[in-house]
Design a protein around this motif. Structure first.
Motif, PDB file in Angstrom:
ATOM      1  N   TYR A   1       0.836  -1.201   0.000  1.00 45.93           N
ATOM      2  CA  TYR A   1       0.000   0.000   0.000  1.00 45.93           C
ATOM      3  C   TYR A   1       0.869   1.248   0.000  1.00 45.93           C
ATOM      4  N   LYS A   2       0.393   2.289  -0.677  1.00 44.08           N
ATOM      5  CA  LYS A   2       1.155   3.523  -0.805  1.00 44.08           C
ATOM      6  C   LYS A   2       0.806   4.539   0.273  1.00 44.08           C
ATOM      7  N   THR A   3      -0.448   4.507   0.756  1.00 43.99           N
ATOM      8  CA  THR A   3      -0.891   5.499   1.738  1.00 43.99           C
ATOM      9  C   THR A   3      -1.662   4.819   2.862  1.00 43.99           C
ATOM     10  N   TYR A   4      -1.750   5.537   3.993  1.00 38.98           N
ATOM     11  CA  TYR A   4      -2.508   5.001   5.117  1.00 38.98           C
ATOM     12  C   TYR A   4      -4.003   4.979   4.806  1.00 38.98           C
ATOM     13  N   PHE A   5      -4.439   5.899   3.934  1.00 37.86           N
ATOM     14  CA  PHE A   5      -5.846   5.924   3.529  1.00 37.86           C
ATOM     15  C   PHE A   5      -6.240   4.616   2.843  1.00 37.86           C
ATOM     16  N   GLU A   6      -5.352   4.082   2.003  1.00 38.37           N
ATOM     17  CA  GLU A   6      -5.629   2.820   1.322  1.00 38.37           C
ATOM     18  C   GLU A   6      -5.769   1.683   2.330  1.00 38.37           C
ATOM     19  N   ILE A   7      -4.918   1.694   3.348  1.00 42.28           N
ATOM     20  CA  ILE A   7      -4.991   0.659   4.383  1.00 42.28           C
ATOM     21  C   ILE A   7      -6.314   0.760   5.133  1.00 42.28           C
ATOM     22  N   GLU A   8      -6.655   1.986   5.528  1.00 47.24           N
ATOM     23  CA  GLU A   8      -7.893   2.204   6.280  1.00 47.24           C
ATOM     24  C   GLU A   8      -9.120   1.789   5.461  1.00 47.24           C
ATOM     25  N   LYS A   9      -9.082   2.094   4.177  1.00 45.58           N
ATOM     26  CA  LYS A   9     -10.216   1.788   3.290  1.00 45.58           C
ATOM     27  C   LYS A   9     -10.467   0.281   3.208  1.00 45.58           C
ATOM     28  N   ASN A  10      -9.403  -0.510   3.359  1.00 48.68           N
ATOM     29  CA  ASN A  10      -9.521  -1.962   3.235  1.00 48.68           C
ATOM     30  C   ASN A  10      -9.488  -2.677   4.585  1.00 48.68           C
ATOM     31  N   ILE A  11      -9.655  -1.927   5.679  1.00 46.03           N
ATOM     32  CA  ILE A  11      -9.470  -2.490   7.015  1.00 46.03           C
ATOM     33  C   ILE A  11     -10.440  -3.636   7.305  1.00 46.03           C
ATOM     34  N   SER A  12     -11.605  -3.635   6.678  1.00 49.66           N
ATOM     35  CA  SER A  12     -12.590  -4.696   6.929  1.00 49.66           C
ATOM     36  C   SER A  12     -12.094  -6.058   6.446  1.00 49.66           C
ATOM     37  N   ASN A  13     -11.071  -6.050   5.589  1.00 45.59           N
ATOM     38  CA  ASN A  13     -10.522  -7.312   5.077  1.00 45.59           C
ATOM     39  C   ASN A  13      -9.332  -7.812   5.896  1.00 45.59           C
ATOM     40  N   PHE A  14      -8.984  -7.067   6.950  1.00 41.44           N
ATOM     41  CA  PHE A  14      -7.782  -7.391   7.712  1.00 41.44           C
ATOM     42  C   PHE A  14      -8.086  -7.889   9.115  1.00 41.44           C
ATOM     43  N   HIS A  15      -7.076  -8.534   9.707  1.00 42.52           N
ATOM     44  CA  HIS A  15      -7.069  -8.895  11.128  1.00 42.52           C
ATOM     45  C   HIS A  15      -5.714  -8.480  11.676  1.00 42.52           C
ATOM     46  N   GLY A  16      -5.619  -8.355  12.993  1.00 47.85           N
ATOM     47  CA  GLY A  16      -4.341  -7.995  13.598  1.00 47.85           C
ATOM     48  C   GLY A  16      -4.435  -6.723  14.401  1.00 47.85           C
ATOM     49  N   SER A  17      -3.444  -5.849  14.257  1.00 48.66           N
ATOM     50  CA  SER A  17      -3.389  -4.609  15.031  1.00 48.66           C
ATOM     51  C   SER A  17      -3.491  -3.420  14.103  1.00 48.66           C
ATOM     52  N   PHE A  18      -4.525  -2.609  14.278  1.00 45.12           N
ATOM     53  CA  PHE A  18      -4.695  -1.416  13.452  1.00 45.12           C
ATOM     54  C   PHE A  18      -4.758  -0.183  14.341  1.00 45.12           C
TER      55      PHE A  18
END
Length: 245
Positions: free
Chosen positions: A52-69
């Protein structure tokens, strides 16, 4: 108001007591990431291991992730795994923690690390933070956060890519390391080519003197020297030091 504060404090302690640790397992298979996905944003105090290039991209896809955000401005670290539990992204906080040091005692351990990928055992969200002790070695050009006690027979260093790896103890994340650190420094998305391990060590030492003793001499010397250079790194260095002073 005081009773409310006490209740809030007790509630926080109760929640903190039952927060589960992030349990992980290593698998000796190739990661989706590569060396070009590791970026150290020196003046933003962040180490990124992600496509990912930006934190916005990570946040936008957070529903697909597990772990520590955590938000980018939080002190905790972000370590995310995809829906299959496979390691996806890490954004590690480096603010005000790096010390110059010698890594001779770790050299052999790092040299015997294994290549593989990391998986999350239980797919949940966890509050997570690596050790606040971070060391940079100019001679080896290595940046690392390492547990004090490391058992070569039981504990493991897992290389996710050629230059970046995690330290695992009892199936838990305990540290990380970055080889060829100066080559991974970015001022923008493009890797910086002007910085050397020697300049990096000087800058980190100058920051420590400023933070610990309010001694700005070394920062002022670096600022003066940077005036003679017009490359991307020195322009960013001037802006950063000027903001500090």
């Amino acid at each position: 108001m005081e009773k409310l504060s006490n209740l809030a404090a007790k509630h926080f302690l109760l929640l903190h007591k039952y927060v589960k640790k992030m349990e992980v397992v290593e698998k000796y298979k190739k990661s989706n990431l590569n060396n070009s996905d590791v970026k150290w944003y020196l003046f933003d105090d962040k180490l990124w291991i992600t496509k990912y290039k930006t934190y916005f991209e990570i946040e936008k896809n957070i529903s697909n992730f597990h772990g520590s955000f955590n938000w980018l401005y939080d002190s905790n670290d972000t370590v995310l795994f995809n829906e299959e539990g496979k390691f996806e992204t890490a954004v590690i906080d480096l603010a005000g923690k790096i010390e110059n040091g010698n890594l001779k005692e770790y050299t052999n351990i790092i040299g015997t690390g294994k290549k593989g990928d990391l998986f999350l055992v239980e797919k949940k969200y966890f509050s997570f933070e690596f050790s606040s002790t971070i060391i940079y070695s100019e001679n080896e050009d290595i940046l690392l956060s390492f547990p004090l006690k490391f058992n070569k027979r039981k504990d493991l260093i897992l290389f996710i890519v050629d230059d970046f790896g995690f330290v695992l103890k009892n199936h838990q994340l305990q540290g990380w390391f970055l080889k060829n650190s100066s080559k991974h420094i970015c001022i923008t998305e493009v890797y910086n080519k002007e910085i050397t391990p020697k300049i990096l060590a000087r800058y980190l030492n100058a920051l420590k003197l400023w933070e610990d003793d309010e001694d700005t001499t070394e920062l002022e010397d670096l600022l003066a020297e940077s005036m003679n250079e017009d490359n991307e790194f020195n322009c960013a260095l001037r802006e950063c030091i000027t903001n500090l002073l």
